[in-house]
Structures are given as C-alpha cells and as structure tokens.
Design an enzyme around this catalytic site. Structure first.
Site, mmCIF file in Angstrom:
data_model
loop_
_atom_site.group_PDB
_atom_site.id
_atom_site.type_symbol
_atom_site.label_atom_id
_atom_site.label_comp_id
_atom_site.label_asym_id
_atom_site.label_seq_id
_atom_site.Cartn_x
_atom_site.Cartn_y
_atom_site.Cartn_z
ATOM 1 N N CYS A 1 0.810 -1.221 0.000
ATOM 2 C CA CYS A 1 0.000 0.000 0.000
ATOM 3 C C CYS A 1 0.842 1.269 0.000
ATOM 4 O O CYS A 1 0.345 2.339 -0.353
ATOM 5 C CB CYS A 1 -0.915 0.035 1.223
ATOM 6 S SG CYS A 1 -2.098 -1.315 1.282
ATOM 7 N N HIS B 1 -8.976 3.604 -2.563
ATOM 8 C CA HIS B 1 -7.609 3.187 -2.231
ATOM 9 C C HIS B 1 -7.067 2.241 -3.303
ATOM 10 O O HIS B 1 -6.991 1.029 -3.095
ATOM 11 C CB HIS B 1 -7.630 2.519 -0.862
ATOM 12 C CG HIS B 1 -6.306 2.044 -0.358
ATOM 13 N ND1 HIS B 1 -5.092 2.485 -0.861
ATOM 14 C CD2 HIS B 1 -5.991 1.119 0.611
ATOM 15 C CE1 HIS B 1 -4.107 1.878 -0.225
ATOM 16 N NE2 HIS B 1 -4.625 1.037 0.664
ATOM 17 N N CYS C 1 -0.477 3.171 6.346
ATOM 18 C CA CYS C 1 -0.196 1.848 6.895
ATOM 19 C C CYS C 1 0.039 0.918 5.717
ATOM 20 O O CYS C 1 -0.397 1.189 4.593
ATOM 21 C CB CYS C 1 -1.353 1.355 7.753
ATOM 22 S SG CYS C 1 -2.875 0.981 6.846
#
Length: 395
Positions: free
Chosen positions: A92, A352, A382
């Site tokens: 991510c 996202h 994160c």
C-alpha cells in the site's frame, strides 16, 4: 557531498474508479501512461528528455502491469525512449515509496528531474495458477485472486501474522475500544468532506480525467449516505460482534497518480514555482497483524528527523485503509489536532487503489500547501504485513 534540495513542481491523478466501475475497462499501464503524459504536458518548458528516471509504485504487478509498469508508462506516454523507468513495491505504500526514492536520487545528485507515482487496477488484477509440483497432474488446480491480501502464504509464517486485513482492523478496534458508531461516524465524515471538496473545486488542480471514460469525479463518494444507512451494513469480517463493515472500510479501486520532482537546476528549466519542498521521510515496521498502526512510529520518526512537531503541521493526509485503522493511529497521537487530518476526505470515500494511494497523498499535501501559501504537511500510510511510511513536505 552536499545534499540537494528537492522540489515538487506538480502532481496529478486520475479520478479514482470503483471496483468493476468506470475505469475497469482501462489497462493499468494505460492509467500510468496517462498521468505521466499529463504531468509532462502541464510543464511545456521542460524537455521530456530531461527526465532522468521514472519511479512508479505498483502493489500487485501480476497482470497487465507486469514487466516494469513504470517503463511501460514511459513508452506509452510517448516520452523519449532514453527515459528509463523502475517499478517499486511496498504494497500500500508503493506510490509514496516511489516519491521517496525519486527524491532521494535527486537529493544525492543521481538525478535532476524525476517523475514518481503509482498505479493499480484492482478490477483487472488477474487470478494466478501455481505450477504443479509434478508434471501432468490429474486433479483440479486452485486459482488465487491477486486483487487484495494474503495468497500462497508460506506455511512457516505464524498464523497470527497472516490474518486478513479486515480482521487486522478488528484487532485495532479491540485494542483501542473503538465502537461501530465511532467508525461509521468517521466514514460519514470522510464522505462529506470529499463531496464538499469536489463541490468547491478543490480537486480541480490535480485531477486529470482519462480520455474517453465518463468519470469526472472519484466514483466511490457517497454524498447521501448517513449514519442510518451505514448502520444497516453487516460486519464484513467477524460474523459475531464485528464492527468493521464495507461502509467504514476503503473500497477496492482503480487509479493512478504522478508527481514531478526536481532540484534547483531542474526547477529553473521548468519555469514554474514549486508546490512544496521535500523535507524528510521515515519507514518503520510493526507486528503484521497490527499493520494498521504502522504509521504511528513512522510519523513520529519523520517529524523528529525534520525538526518539527505535530503542532507545526498544517495538513496531514493519512490513508484511511479502514476507519478503525485511522482512528487507532489518531488515538496514539494525542498531540495531533484531528481537524487537520484529511480535510478533503480520505480513502474510505475517495478510494484506495493500492499502488497509487501514496502518490495521491503526497500530491494532495503538496497542492494543499501551495494553496495555503506556506506550511508543513505530512503524508502517511499503513502497509500490509506490518509497515508504516511517512513523508514530510514544506512550503
């Protein structure tokens, strides 16, 4: 050896599409090429051949984004073939990692002009089939989805480390005593801020629509949602007593983002005023099942390295993988004013697209600092399998 100042001249991104939505018919390498091309076209004084390298984040890379999607973006965007490209993967955090690596190359004098960004098409992420252990197997074989999360997990990994991402969010909710209502309220606020930001034109400076696709705004924003509507959704990861739902989690998405970074010499060649200056970055690790709290230490370390404190921040873009994850981080930063966090909405509403999100966050911070005329901003995410990544920008 002297360390050079690094400036962000511009930042663009596509509208973020929902899973199976408006951008699902667009290849990820085309998404990446689009933002690279748009970025170069917005700085006509800069000779594209002056770009020393292109860094792109990509979390999956198992489908049409294979074979170094950064290099594919360079070629598809029509940049000179002399411009190289490298693809990086920090899950991510990949898009932000690309920005940090590009900034580091410029700071050390290895580059003068660089493009950094990220891309992900979760809609088009393929299924993959492992090779059989022996030839000509007679039985059925298992396909693995590459869209999100653990797959083909090493059996030597402790079971507590390999829980699903949603269960990891539930663990954070347990740790910090976060209720379903708190998470839903956070999600509602994200949607409202995002919708208001779009209505006010606050994203106009950075969003470049993909040609031929009817998508002018981030596709997952729900203007009309409410606490009542969110409250009707069932728990997604724990059948009994769960608090994490589809409504208070980030969705699955498609999109791309890119930034133009330069040193002093490169800045003169662009003929533009920079949006912001890169200050410091930091990366840290944490227990994999508590991946959502990864930014806690990374943010503190990045601020300490920059000589700043939470009180110095004017804007903070924190990726909202889950409402529980974002709220858990905020609970561990009592010095931070939550009012400066994600003022234009966050990933619960905006989306996202894994490899692109970090670049989106960095670009958003840069644009907000430019709009304010001064200040210190921070972007952080994160990262699955237990990491945190943070970047401090100044203007």
């Amino acid at each position: 050896m002297s360390i050079r100042d690094v400036y962000i001249v511009d930042a663009v991104r596509t509208p973020i599409g929902k899973f199976g939505g408006a951008l699902a018919g667009t290849r990820p390498d085309d998404l990446a090429a689009h933002v690279v091309k748009a970025l170069v076209e917005r700085t006509p004084a800069l000779d594209p051949a002056r770009v020393d390298d292109v860094y792109f984040g990509d979390a999956n890379g198992a489908g049409e984004d294979n074979r170094d999607v950064a290099r594919m973006a360079v070629l598809l965007a029509g940049l000179p073939v002399s411009v190289p490209g490298v693809t990086v993967n920090r899950l991510c955090g990949s898009g932000l990692e690309a920005v940090i690596q590009a900034a580091r190359a410029i700071a050390l004098g290895d580059a003068s002009v660089a493009i950094a960004g990220g891309v992900e098409s979760m809609s088009r992420a393929p299924w993959v089939l492992q090779k059989p252990e022996r030839a000509f197997p007679a039985g059925h074989q298992q396909l693995h989805s590459t869209t999100l999360g653990w797959r083909m997990t090493n059996p030597r990994m402790p079971a507590e480390w390999t829980v699903g991402l949603g269960e990891g969010a539930e663990l954070i909710a347990d740790k910090h005593g976060l209720t379903r209502e708190q998470q839903d309220a956070f999600a509602l606020s994200s949607h409202r801020k995002a919708a208001e930001a779009w209505e006010k034109g606050l994203y106009d400076a950075e969003v470049v629509a993909f040609p031929g696709v009817d998508l002018a705004r981030d596709e997952c924003i729900r203007d009309a949602t409410s606490m009542e509507a969110l409250g009707r959704l069932k728990s997604s990861f724990r059948p009994e007593g769960g608090t994490v739902t589809a409504g208070n989690s980030s969705p699955l998405n498609d999109g791309a983002a890119a930034l133009l970074l330069v040193d002093e010499e490169g800045l003169r060649e662009t003929g533009r005023e920079p949006l912001a200056r890169v200050r410091t970055s930091a990366v840290t690790g944490i227990e994999p099942q508590l991946f959502g709290l990864g930014p806690v230490a990374a943010v503190r370390r990045a601020l300490e390295k920059s000589g700043h404190s939470f009180a110095d921040l004017s804007v903070f873009e924190l990726n909202e993988a889950f409402a529980a994850q974002a709220l858990g981080c905020l609970a561990e930063w009592p010095e931070l004013d939550p009012g400066i966090v994600n003022p234009r909405g966050g990933a619960v509403a905006l989306g996202h697209p894994l490899g692109a999100s970090g670049a989106r966050l960095a670009g958003s911070v840069a644009h907000q600092l430019a709009a304010a005329g001064s200040g210190t901003g921070l972007a952080a995410l994160c990262i699955g399998v237990g990491q945190g990544l943070a970047l401090v920008l100044e203007r």
